[in-house]
Design a protein around this motif. Sequence first.
Motif, short mmCIF file in Angstrom:
data_model
loop_
_atom_site.label_atom_id
_atom_site.label_comp_id
_atom_site.label_asym_id
_atom_site.label_seq_id
_atom_site.Cartn_x
_atom_site.Cartn_y
_atom_site.Cartn_z
N THR A 100 0.85 -1.10 0.00
CA THR A 100 0.17 0.15 0.14
C THR A 100 0.71 1.29 0.02
O THR A 100 2.00 1.19 0.27
N GLY A 101 0.48 2.18 -0.40
CA GLY A 101 0.98 3.46 -0.42
C GLY A 101 0.85 4.14 -1.84
O GLY A 101 0.16 3.58 -2.73
N ASN A 102 1.57 5.13 -1.99
CA ASN A 102 1.49 5.82 -3.26
C ASN A 102 3.05 5.59 -3.81
O ASN A 102 4.05 5.66 -3.27
N GLY A 103 3.11 5.64 -5.42
CA GLY A 103 4.26 5.85 -5.82
C GLY A 103 4.64 4.55 -6.67
O GLY A 103 4.62 4.53 -7.85
N ASN B 101 3.08 1.91 -7.17
CA ASN B 101 2.00 1.14 -8.07
C ASN B 101 1.93 1.91 -9.41
O ASN B 101 1.05 1.54 -10.37
N TYR B 102 2.19 3.19 -9.57
CA TYR B 102 2.35 3.92 -10.87
C TYR B 102 3.39 3.50 -11.88
O TYR B 102 3.27 3.98 -12.92
#
Length: 69
Positions: free
Chosen positions: A55-58, A60-61
Amino acid sequence: MDTYIASIDGKSVKVSANSVNEIVKARLDSFAEVINNLLFSFQYKQDASLPIYLTGNGVNYIKGVKNYL
């Protein structure tokens, strides 16, 4: 040669796409090593068929990161 345009101190700078890709791959390898070490450090062993969710941002992009890790 493919390049990215980065903003450094308000100035646009061309950066080699190959250089950026190599840096990102190296960081992903480090990230994968940390995850692997954490998973093997658990006292309770999980079934290998169970999914793991990050989980989290970054990360996964990044296109293809799921298969890379």
